[in-house]
Scaffold this motif. Structure first.
Motif, short mmCIF file in Angstrom:
data_model
loop_
_atom_site.label_atom_id
_atom_site.label_comp_id
_atom_site.label_asym_id
_atom_site.label_seq_id
_atom_site.Cartn_x
_atom_site.Cartn_y
_atom_site.Cartn_z
N GLY A 1 -0.19 4.61 -9.14
CA GLY A 1 0.84 4.93 -7.44
C GLY A 1 0.80 4.87 -6.50
N CYS A 2 -0.29 4.93 -6.17
CA CYS A 2 -1.31 4.71 -4.71
C CYS A 2 -1.12 3.45 -4.49
N SER A 3 -1.61 2.43 -4.85
CA SER A 3 -1.60 0.84 -5.32
C SER A 3 -0.13 0.30 -5.49
N ALA A 4 0.89 0.74 -6.19
CA ALA A 4 1.95 0.22 -5.82
C ALA A 4 2.81 0.98 -4.76
N ILE A 5 2.40 2.12 -3.76
CA ILE A 5 3.34 2.25 -2.76
C ILE A 5 2.76 1.50 -1.79
N LEU A 6 1.11 1.26 -1.47
CA LEU A 6 1.09 0.59 -0.15
C LEU A 6 0.82 -1.29 -0.76
N ILE A 7 1.12 -1.10 -1.98
CA ILE A 7 0.73 -3.28 -1.79
C ILE A 7 2.92 -3.81 -1.67
N ASN A 8 3.50 -2.26 -2.37
CA ASN A 8 5.67 -2.71 -1.73
C ASN A 8 5.60 -2.51 -0.32
N TRP A 9 4.84 -1.55 -0.13
CA TRP A 9 4.57 -0.75 1.49
C TRP A 9 4.37 -2.08 2.94
N GLY A 10 3.35 -2.91 2.22
CA GLY A 10 2.83 -4.54 2.91
C GLY A 10 3.87 -5.34 2.48
N ARG A 11 4.24 -5.32 1.62
CA ARG A 11 5.43 -6.49 1.44
C ARG A 11 6.97 -6.61 1.66
N ARG A 12 7.24 -5.11 2.02
CA ARG A 12 8.44 -5.33 2.74
C ARG A 12 7.83 -5.40 4.46
N HIS A 13 6.74 -4.81 4.94
CA HIS A 13 6.76 -5.48 6.11
C HIS A 13 5.91 -6.75 6.39
N HIS A 14 5.73 -7.50 4.99
CA HIS A 14 5.31 -9.41 5.57
C HIS A 14 3.92 -9.39 5.89
N LEU A 15 3.04 -8.15 5.45
CA LEU A 15 1.57 -8.34 5.27
C LEU A 15 0.58 -9.33 4.28
N GLY A 16 0.16 -10.11 5.02
CA GLY A 16 -0.80 -11.19 3.98
C GLY A 16 -1.60 -11.05 3.42
N GLY A 17 -1.77 -9.12 3.87
CA GLY A 17 -3.16 -8.66 3.53
C GLY A 17 -2.80 -7.02 2.59
N GLN A 18 -1.34 -8.15 2.07
CA GLN A 18 -0.98 -6.33 1.40
C GLN A 18 -1.50 -6.51 0.54
N PHE A 19 -2.31 -7.14 -1.16
CA PHE A 19 -3.42 -6.82 -1.72
C PHE A 19 -4.32 -6.43 -1.24
N ALA A 20 -4.45 -6.39 -0.46
CA ALA A 20 -5.73 -5.65 0.59
C ALA A 20 -5.68 -3.74 0.38
N LEU A 21 -5.27 -3.43 0.93
CA LEU A 21 -4.67 -1.82 1.47
C LEU A 21 -5.33 -1.33 0.34
N PRO A 22 -4.56 -1.46 -0.85
CA PRO A 22 -5.55 -0.84 -1.68
C PRO A 22 -6.66 -0.70 -2.24
#
Length: 260
Positions: free
Chosen positions: A92-113
């Motif tokens: 669940g934490c992975s999904a939250i971080l990736i979707n937060w990064g996607r909503r904020h248009h981050l290139g490193g959205q997958f790097a957060l988790p």
């Protein structure tokens, strides 16, 4: 004029950024999947030597909970829950971080988790080195490793569009069997479309399985010889993968703030 070759640091930053970028390629998926499957195999096998339990095998955990619920050994059921729930929380934490990064248009959205996983692995290694074999550490070691495994498995699932898993070897082996069955199928007649194996998929699955196995061997040897501190090199590997994309996002945000 001949283009000046880039230095090692520049090449590393570019490669790492592309490896965990939001825009995916088949080659990047394969390379990242192998790296993370290697880490998963090492932590799973090494963690067993360290804490006496495999921490990515949720099928076994859930079956054990069912068996012991039927037998009335509720303390074992609670132990199972202490592994199952953190695995789900990690996913669940992975999904939250990736979707937060996607909503904020981050290139490193997958790097957060992956950065979070690196921090948790650093914490696990240092805490085990300091506190093992205290009762307090024993109570949090398995839940922490299950959280890490759930976090990583969900991250690779999101990155690859559910084509890859890093801790779910049962699924990998099943898919290999399916492709091998199609590979040896004899298309004797033309009554229907030919059955053809997906050779690219079979190659990818074989690479993932090999990476998990090699990681398991290295993890078992390392944990048996060096103990909990052997988790630190794997945390550093995750940090090397996740650091450049996150740094690029931070720098880009700083430039936008400065221009605003």
């Amino acid at each position: 004029m001949r283009k000046k070759p880039r230095g090692f640091t520049a090449r590393y930053l570019g490669s790492a950024k592309n490896l965990v970028a939001s825009e995916r390629t088949g080659a990047a998926d394969t390379q990242l999947g192998m790296a993370l499957t290697f880490v998963a195999g090492a932590i799973n096998a090494g963690g067993f030597l360290a804490v006496g339990q495999y921490t990515s095998h949720m099928s076994g955990v859930f079956s054990t909970m069912a068996d012991n619920l039927a037998l009335g050994t509720f303390n074992v059921v609670l132990l199972g829950l202490s592994a199952f729930v953190p695995f789900v929380v990690g996913a669940g934490c992975s999904a939250i971080l990736i979707n937060w990064g996607r909503r904020h248009h981050l290139g490193g959205q997958f790097a957060l988790p992956l950065m979070l996983e690196a921090a948790l692995l650093f914490g696990f290694g240092l805490l085990g080195w300091i506190a093992y074999p205290s009762v307090g550490f024993s109570l949090i070691a398995v839940p922490l490793l299950c959280l890490i495994m759930g976090l990583q498995n969900a991250t690779v699932t999101k990155i690859s569009g559910a084509r890859m898993r890093t801790t779910h070897v049962t699924g990998i082996v099943t898919d290999i069997g399916i492709e091998l069955g199609k590979f040896v199928y004899w298309n004797r007649d033309k009554a229907g479309p030919d059955v053809r194996a997906d050779r690219a998929k079979l190659r990818l699955l074989s690479l993932l399985l090999s990476s998990f196995f090699i990681g398991g061997v290295i993890g078992a040897i390392g944990f048996s010889q060096l103990g909990f501190l052997f988790s630190l090199p794997f945390a550093a590997l995750l940090l090397l993968l996740a650091g450049p994309p996150i740094a690029a996002d931070v720098l880009a945000h700083g430039r936008r703030v400065g221009e605003g």
